[in-house]
Design a protein around this motif. Structure first.
Motif, PDB file in Angstrom:
ATOM      1  N   ILE A 143      60.609 -15.134  45.718  1.00 12.49           N
ATOM      2  CA  ILE A 143      59.427 -14.866  46.546  1.00 12.49           C
ATOM      3  C   ILE A 143      58.150 -15.103  45.745  1.00 12.49           C
ATOM      4  N   ILE A 144      58.104 -14.567  44.523  1.00 14.24           N
ATOM      5  CA  ILE A 144      56.910 -14.723  43.685  1.00 14.24           C
ATOM      6  C   ILE A 144      56.684 -16.191  43.334  1.00 14.24           C
ATOM      7  N   THR A 145      57.755 -16.880  42.919  1.00 15.13           N
ATOM      8  CA  THR A 145      57.636 -18.283  42.520  1.00 15.13           C
ATOM      9  C   THR A 145      57.160 -19.145  43.683  1.00 15.13           C
ATOM     10  N   SER A 146      57.797 -18.977  44.839  1.00 15.95           N
ATOM     11  CA  SER A 146      57.414 -19.754  46.021  1.00 15.95           C
ATOM     12  C   SER A 146      55.978 -19.444  46.444  1.00 15.95           C
ATOM     13  N   GLY A 147      55.637 -18.147  46.481  1.00 15.05           N
ATOM     14  CA  GLY A 147      54.294 -17.752  46.909  1.00 15.05           C
ATOM     15  C   GLY A 147      53.208 -18.278  45.990  1.00 15.05           C
ATOM     16  N   MET A 148      53.432 -18.190  44.663  1.00 16.70           N
ATOM     17  CA  MET A 148      52.419 -18.650  43.716  1.00 16.70           C
ATOM     18  C   MET A 148      52.245 -20.165  43.770  1.00 16.70           C
ATOM     19  N   ILE A 149      53.366 -20.888  43.921  1.00 18.78           N
ATOM     20  CA  ILE A 149      53.271 -22.352  44.003  1.00 18.78           C
ATOM     21  C   ILE A 149      52.490 -22.768  45.243  1.00 18.78           C
ATOM     22  N   MET A 150      52.800 -22.143  46.387  1.00 21.53           N
ATOM     23  CA  MET A 150      52.120 -22.504  47.635  1.00 21.53           C
ATOM     24  C   MET A 150      50.641 -22.112  47.585  1.00 21.53           C
ATOM     25  N   GLN A 151      50.348 -20.921  47.014  1.00 18.45           N
ATOM     26  CA  GLN A 151      48.943 -20.507  46.886  1.00 18.45           C
ATOM     27  C   GLN A 151      48.181 -21.445  45.962  1.00 18.45           C
ATOM     28  N   LEU A 152      48.840 -21.884  44.883  1.00 19.53           N
ATOM     29  CA  LEU A 152      48.202 -22.808  43.946  1.00 19.53           C
ATOM     30  C   LEU A 152      47.916 -24.145  44.610  1.00 19.53           C
ATOM     31  N   LEU A 153      48.880 -24.655  45.365  1.00 12.86           N
ATOM     32  CA  LEU A 153      48.697 -25.935  46.056  1.00 12.86           C
ATOM     33  C   LEU A 153      47.607 -25.845  47.120  1.00 12.86           C
ATOM     34  N   ALA A 154      47.587 -24.724  47.849  1.00 14.02           N
ATOM     35  CA  ALA A 154      46.564 -24.552  48.886  1.00 14.02           C
ATOM     36  C   ALA A 154      45.193 -24.313  48.266  1.00 14.02           C
ATOM     37  N   GLY A 155      45.145 -23.484  47.198  1.00 15.12           N
ATOM     38  CA  GLY A 155      43.867 -23.202  46.539  1.00 15.12           C
ATOM     39  C   GLY A 155      43.263 -24.433  45.898  1.00 15.12           C
ATOM     40  N   ALA A 156      44.121 -25.308  45.350  1.00 15.62           N
ATOM     41  CA  ALA A 156      43.646 -26.549  44.740  1.00 15.62           C
ATOM     42  C   ALA A 156      43.442 -27.651  45.777  1.00 15.62           C
ATOM     43  N   GLN A 157      43.685 -27.310  47.056  1.00 14.25           N
ATOM     44  CA  GLN A 157      43.523 -28.235  48.188  1.00 14.25           C
ATOM     45  C   GLN A 157      44.416 -29.467  48.058  1.00 14.25           C
ATOM     46  N   ILE A 158      45.561 -29.305  47.370  1.00 17.97           N
ATOM     47  CA  ILE A 158      46.556 -30.374  47.340  1.00 17.97           C
ATOM     48  C   ILE A 158      47.242 -30.461  48.702  1.00 17.97           C
ATOM     49  N   ILE A 159      47.423 -29.298  49.324  1.00 22.12           N
ATOM     50  CA  ILE A 159      47.830 -29.267  50.733  1.00 22.12           C
ATOM     51  C   ILE A 159      46.730 -28.532  51.497  1.00 22.12           C
ATOM     52  N   SER A 160      46.437 -28.972  52.693  1.00 24.01           N
ATOM     53  CA  SER A 160      45.366 -28.364  53.482  1.00 24.01           C
ATOM     54  C   SER A 160      45.968 -27.419  54.510  1.00 24.01           C
ATOM     55  N   VAL A 161      45.417 -26.207  54.538  1.00 24.35           N
ATOM     56  CA  VAL A 161      45.873 -25.189  55.483  1.00 24.35           C
ATOM     57  C   VAL A 161      44.650 -24.590  56.163  1.00 24.35           C
ATOM     58  N   ASP A 162      44.641 -24.611  57.473  1.00 22.81           N
ATOM     59  CA  ASP A 162      43.568 -23.989  58.249  1.00 22.81           C
ATOM     60  C   ASP A 162      44.081 -22.638  58.735  1.00 22.81           C
ATOM     61  N   TYR A 163      43.685 -21.581  58.026  1.00 26.57           N
ATOM     62  CA  TYR A 163      44.216 -20.258  58.349  1.00 26.57           C
ATOM     63  C   TYR A 163      43.708 -19.726  59.687  1.00 26.57           C
ATOM     64  N   SER A 164      42.711 -20.386  60.263  1.00 30.82           N
ATOM     65  CA  SER A 164      42.235 -19.963  61.582  1.00 30.82           C
ATOM     66  C   SER A 164      43.162 -20.445  62.693  1.00 30.82           C
ATOM     67  N   LEU A 165      44.043 -21.412  62.378  1.00 30.06           N
ATOM     68  CA  LEU A 165      45.006 -21.919  63.361  1.00 30.06           C
ATOM     69  C   LEU A 165      46.321 -21.172  63.220  1.00 30.06           C
ATOM     70  N   ARG A 166      46.822 -20.638  64.317  1.00 32.13           N
ATOM     71  CA  ARG A 166      48.064 -19.866  64.297  1.00 32.13           C
ATOM     72  C   ARG A 166      49.238 -20.729  63.851  1.00 32.13           C
ATOM     73  N   GLU A 167      49.259 -21.995  64.285  1.00 36.17           N
ATOM     74  CA  GLU A 167      50.364 -22.879  63.930  1.00 36.17           C
ATOM     75  C   GLU A 167      50.384 -23.159  62.420  1.00 36.17           C
ATOM     76  N   ASP A 168      49.210 -23.383  61.835  1.00 33.82           N
ATOM     77  CA  ASP A 168      49.140 -23.631  60.400  1.00 33.82           C
ATOM     78  C   ASP A 168      49.615 -22.417  59.603  1.00 33.82           C
ATOM     79  N   ARG A 169      49.222 -21.220  60.062  1.00 34.17           N
ATOM     80  CA  ARG A 169      49.656 -19.999  59.379  1.00 34.17           C
ATOM     81  C   ARG A 169      51.174 -19.854  59.447  1.00 34.17           C
ATOM     82  N   ALA A 170      51.747 -20.159  60.625  1.00 30.53           N
ATOM     83  CA  ALA A 170      53.194 -20.049  60.795  1.00 30.53           C
ATOM     84  C   ALA A 170      53.932 -21.074  59.933  1.00 30.53           C
TER      85      ALA A 170
END
Length: 475
Positions: free
Chosen positions: A84-111
């Protein structure tokens, strides 16, 4: 690129197990009940041994990470919350560095983002289980046989999936806080309670002694004729937990709780409603326990790689510079005795700092620098930096009193990075002090436990306040 990555997760959403979100607000007493049930399941999994293992007496490669992983070697909780920690940190790092784009205002993107985290966590669980079994962590795979190897992998994967779903259940509002924090705090507190009250006896040449510091104190007072000598031994015995360790643990708890109250209140006002004012708090520990968690994860991975390299290439000069590992006092667990990794480990006691002051100086410099840098870096990775806070306030049509909307960012940039850096340094100092005083559970473990418990206390207070407001409203 980022959006296409998230769409790749969509076909897997139908097969990934999911906890349905509650259709209405869960009552506080039900949240407490589900939190207790989750905790009991975790404790059971932590005590059930893996079926089919031949041996787990070799040096533990995850020894340095157990404290932050809520894991227990040789049981169904072998990996704890690692996936859980490894997956969460990798995804947060990728999203924070904008390597992947996530629009948290969209329900589908959050899901989709949540689904990607869960999918990666399950893949990490399966991969870790396969590597652990096939590299002989539980015995020679040839001796175990294909059937037992497959059974071990299945046990580890199913247990990991249960932990992932328990964490999701709490985070979706059925319980209090998150599974990650609950499991970490429980694991550390369990260790402290056990070393304080353990009824097991150990013979170190002075006759049988109780392992628990408190039980040993009363036992020594009862069986020793010289009460002053018994008291001195209860506070200073070296091979087992003593009362000094317990007092140091309580002292660190008290200091961390005291420092949690330090904050800067930034006055804010609404741009829509005249006269509406409030305060935006910037805590001293702005990034909470993340600096020590990231530092511990970084150091643990370095230790694991260094130990594996040394066991494979013990005569290589570069590997020796990286770290030389030897078993500690006849035990099977390896510890660094020289090299880079040696200077990244805390001194085993205050006496050791006097014997090797260079080691202590390098360790202090490393800890303070790592905690400060990682705390600052987490601002950008987690989306809690001054620019993000300024954007959040603008979206709420709120401004800092005495500042225009355009100059608000400059004021936040002056306060938030300073709070993150100073907070990281103080956490590093507390961790070093706890280790030197011999606090039970290590400095890192105690800091994690205290900050998590304090956050739970704030959650309880908030829930109770909401219940009180609803009761007054109903009247």
């Amino acid at each position: 690129m980022g959006f296409r990555f998230l769409t790749l997760i969509r076909p897997f959403m139908a097969i990934i197990p999911e906890v349905a979100a509650p259709d209405r607000k869960v009552a506080f007493n039900q949240k407490v009940l589900w939190t207790v049930i989750t905790l009991l399941i975790f404790l059971v999994l932590s005590q059930v041994p893996l079926y089919g293992i031949m041996s787990s007496d070799s040096s533990d490669p995850l020894y340095w990470m157990r404290v932050i992983l809520a894991s227990n070697r040789g049981t169904l909780m072998e990996f704890g919350i690692t996936p859980i920690i490894t997956s969460g940190m990798i995804m947060q790092l990728l999203a924070g560095a904008q390597i992947i784009s996530v629009d948290y205002s969209l329900r589908e993107d959050r899901a989709l983002f949540s689904g990607a985290q869960k999918l990666f966590a399950m893949l990490i669980t399966f991969g870790s289980a396969t590597v652990a079994v096939m590299t002989g962590q539980y015995g020679d795979p040839k001796s175990l046989g294909a059937g037992i190897c497959l059974l071990l992998i299945i046990q580890l994967f199913v247990a990991g999936a249960i932990v992932i779903l328990l964490d999701e259940m709490l985070q979706k509002g059925y319980g209090l806080g998150s599974g990650i924090n609950l499991f970490i705090a429980t694991n550390i507190c369990e260790d402290i309670v056990w070393k304080s009250l353990s009824p097991l006896t150990v013979n170190n040449g002075k006759g049988p002694e109780f392992e628990g510091a408190i039980i040993s104190f009363f036992h020594l007072l009862f069986v020793r004729s010289n009460k002053f000598k018994a008291l001195f031994e209860a506070f200073t015995r070296s091979q087992l937990p003593n009362l000094t360790n317990l007092v140091a643990t309580a002292l660190v708890f008290a200091v961390v709780i005291y420092l949690q109250g330090f904050r800067v209140e930034i006055p804010i006002k609404s741009a829509r409603f005249r006269g509406h004012r409030a305060a935006y708090p910037i805590k001293l520990f702005y990034t909470s326990n993340m600096p020590i968690m990231l530092q511990s994860a970084l150091a643990s991975n370095v230790f694991m790689i260094s130990q594996l390299l040394y066991r494979r290439f013990p005569d290589n000069l570069l590997v020796k510079i990286f770290g030389v590992w030897e078993p500690y006092q006849g035990s099977s667990q390896f510890f660094p005795t020289s090299g880079l990794t040696y200077y990244m480990t805390p001194p085993k006691s205050f006496v050791n700092t006097l014997k090797d002051p260079i080691h202590f100086v390098f360790y202090v410099a490393y800890m303070l620098t790592a905690c400060a840098v990682l705390s600052r870096a987490w601002l950008d990775i987690s989306g809690s930096g001054p620019r993000d806070v300024a954007r959040e306030l603008r979206e709420q049509q709120t401004v800092i009193a005495g500042y225009r909307d355009t100059t608000m960012y400059k004021e936040l940039k002056r306060i938030i990075p300073t709070a993150a850096t100073v907070g990281g340094v103080i956490i590093g100092i507390l961790s070093i002090s706890a280790d030197l005083m011999g606090a039970i559970g290590s400095g890192t473990g105690i800091l994690l436990a205290v900050t998590i418990i304090y956050n739970y206390f704030e959650t309880f207070a908030k829930e109770q306040a909401e219940m009180g407001a609803m009761g007054v409203g109903g009247m």
